[in-house]
Design a protein around this motif. Structure first.
Motif, PDB file in Angstrom:
ATOM      1  N   VAL A 138       0.922  -1.349   0.116  1.00  0.00           N
ATOM      2  CA  VAL A 138      -0.164  -0.111   0.019  1.00  0.00           C
ATOM      3  C   VAL A 138       0.839   1.125   0.085  1.00  0.00           C
ATOM      4  O   VAL A 138       0.430   2.482  -0.127  1.00  0.00           O
ATOM      5  N   GLU A 139       2.243   1.132   0.147  1.00  0.00           N
ATOM      6  CA  GLU A 139       3.085   2.390  -0.172  1.00  0.00           C
ATOM      7  C   GLU A 139       4.453   1.664  -0.583  1.00  0.00           C
ATOM      8  O   GLU A 139       4.932   0.496   0.123  1.00  0.00           O
ATOM      9  N   GLY A 140       4.717   2.184  -1.607  1.00  0.00           N
ATOM     10  CA  GLY A 140       6.104   1.753  -2.123  1.00  0.00           C
ATOM     11  C   GLY A 140       6.117   0.467  -3.090  1.00  0.00           C
ATOM     12  O   GLY A 140       4.895   0.324  -3.874  1.00  0.00           O
TER      13      GLY A 140
ATOM     14  N   ALA B 127       2.214   0.093  -4.614  1.00  0.00           N
ATOM     15  CA  ALA B 127       1.042   0.916  -4.148  1.00  0.00           C
ATOM     16  C   ALA B 127       0.437   1.394  -5.442  1.00  0.00           C
ATOM     17  O   ALA B 127      -0.965   1.608  -5.525  1.00  0.00           O
ATOM     18  N   SER B 128       1.135   1.556  -6.577  1.00  0.00           N
ATOM     19  CA  SER B 128       0.733   2.181  -7.983  1.00  0.00           C
ATOM     20  C   SER B 128       0.019   0.969  -8.861  1.00  0.00           C
ATOM     21  O   SER B 128      -0.774   1.337  -9.478  1.00  0.00           O
ATOM     22  N   ASN B 129       0.666  -0.326  -8.676  1.00  0.00           N
ATOM     23  CA  ASN B 129      -0.143  -1.195  -9.584  1.00  0.00           C
ATOM     24  C   ASN B 129      -1.130  -2.168  -9.073  1.00  0.00           C
ATOM     25  O   ASN B 129      -1.952  -2.932  -9.661  1.00  0.00           O
ATOM     26  N   HIS B 130      -1.278  -2.040  -7.682  1.00  0.00           N
ATOM     27  CA  HIS B 130      -2.537  -2.276  -6.843  1.00  0.00           C
ATOM     28  C   HIS B 130      -2.325  -3.796  -6.951  1.00  0.00           C
ATOM     29  O   HIS B 130      -3.746  -4.630  -6.625  1.00  0.00           O
ATOM     30  N   GLN B 131      -1.565  -4.630  -7.384  1.00  0.00           N
ATOM     31  CA  GLN B 131      -1.551  -6.114  -7.511  1.00  0.00           C
ATOM     32  C   GLN B 131      -1.447  -6.819  -6.324  1.00  0.00           C
ATOM     33  O   GLN B 131      -0.676  -6.514  -5.645  1.00  0.00           O
ATOM     34  N   MET B 132      -2.088  -7.994  -6.153  1.00  0.00           N
ATOM     35  CA  MET B 132      -1.701  -8.859  -4.858  1.00  0.00           C
ATOM     36  C   MET B 132      -1.306 -10.104  -5.268  1.00  0.00           C
ATOM     37  O   MET B 132      -1.496 -10.829  -6.400  1.00  0.00           O
TER      38      MET B 132
ATOM     39  N   PHE C  53       3.623  -3.137   3.525  1.00  0.00           N
ATOM     40  CA  PHE C  53       3.351  -4.421   3.022  1.00  0.00           C
ATOM     41  C   PHE C  53       2.090  -5.005   4.046  1.00  0.00           C
ATOM     42  O   PHE C  53       2.501  -5.166   5.417  1.00  0.00           O
ATOM     43  N   LEU C  54       0.959  -5.467   3.255  1.00  0.00           N
ATOM     44  CA  LEU C  54      -0.214  -6.145   4.137  1.00  0.00           C
ATOM     45  C   LEU C  54      -0.244  -7.405   3.863  1.00  0.00           C
ATOM     46  O   LEU C  54      -0.340  -7.734   2.557  1.00  0.00           O
TER      47      LEU C  54
END
Length: 182
Positions: free
Chosen positions: A75-77, A103-108, A128-129
């Motif tokens: 969610v950051e970096g 955080a910019s590509n939002h991939q998991m 990191f979550l």
């Protein structure tokens, strides 16, 4: 939500649908029904959040008992995220897959039980979550050596630099000496 099965098909890269405008964005990172329709019928019991600076490498961690599946995101970096198959009975035993999460590509990334997991921080900082399918059990935690030559992980560490490691990560065991899954 889009799902991409990686070279180890049990490890999945997930791309949520992002709704954005000049105010910001919204995305749904977890929905039990959506994930179940994609073949990921998961039950999470714990959420974790870590923050690390550039050059930190965390991992490669796993629990032999109460093995944890992990749904991870940044969610950051930005980080380079890695999963290593430690299931002796698997056709992909000892192989790894990696993905850039930011955080910019939002991939998991979905990392199932039976895998070691770790990441390397590429940005100034990274938050990191991750959700886990079982509880943390310190006595069951193991650490696979991040730079084991038998794994050949292509970490994006700049030439001439060394990662910042916790003592337990620096003392990780090579695959040949690790406790493994059946």
């Amino acid at each position: 939500m889009e799902i991409e099965r990686l070279a180890i098909p049990e490890v999945c890269l997930l791309r949520p649908r992002v709704f954005g405008d000049e105010r910001g964005f919204f995305l749904e990172s977890w929905n039990r029904r959506t994930f179940a329709r994609m073949g990921l019928d998961l039950d999470f019991v714990q959420d974790n959040h870590s923050r690390s600076q550039r050059g930190v490498l965390r991992g490669l961690h796993y629990q032999l008992q109460q093995s944890q599946g992990k749904l991870v995101r940044v969610v950051e970096g930005e980080v380079f995220d890695v999963a290593v198959d430690l299931r002796r009975s698997s056709p992909t035993f000892g192989r790894w897959v990696g993905a850039m999460l930011s955080a910019s590509n939002h991939q998991m990334l979905w990392v199932p039980p039976g895998f070691a997991h770790g990441f390397y921080v590429l940005s100034a900082n990274a938050q990191f979550l991750y959700k886990t399918t079982d509880y943390y059990l310190p006595s069951a935690e193991r650490c696979l050596l991040w730079n084991d030559p038998d794994l050949g992980i292509d970490w994006p560490i700049p030439a001439g630099e060394s990662p910042l490691l916790a003592a337990k990560d620096a003392a990780g065991l090579p695959l040949s000496a690790c406790d493994l899954f059946p």
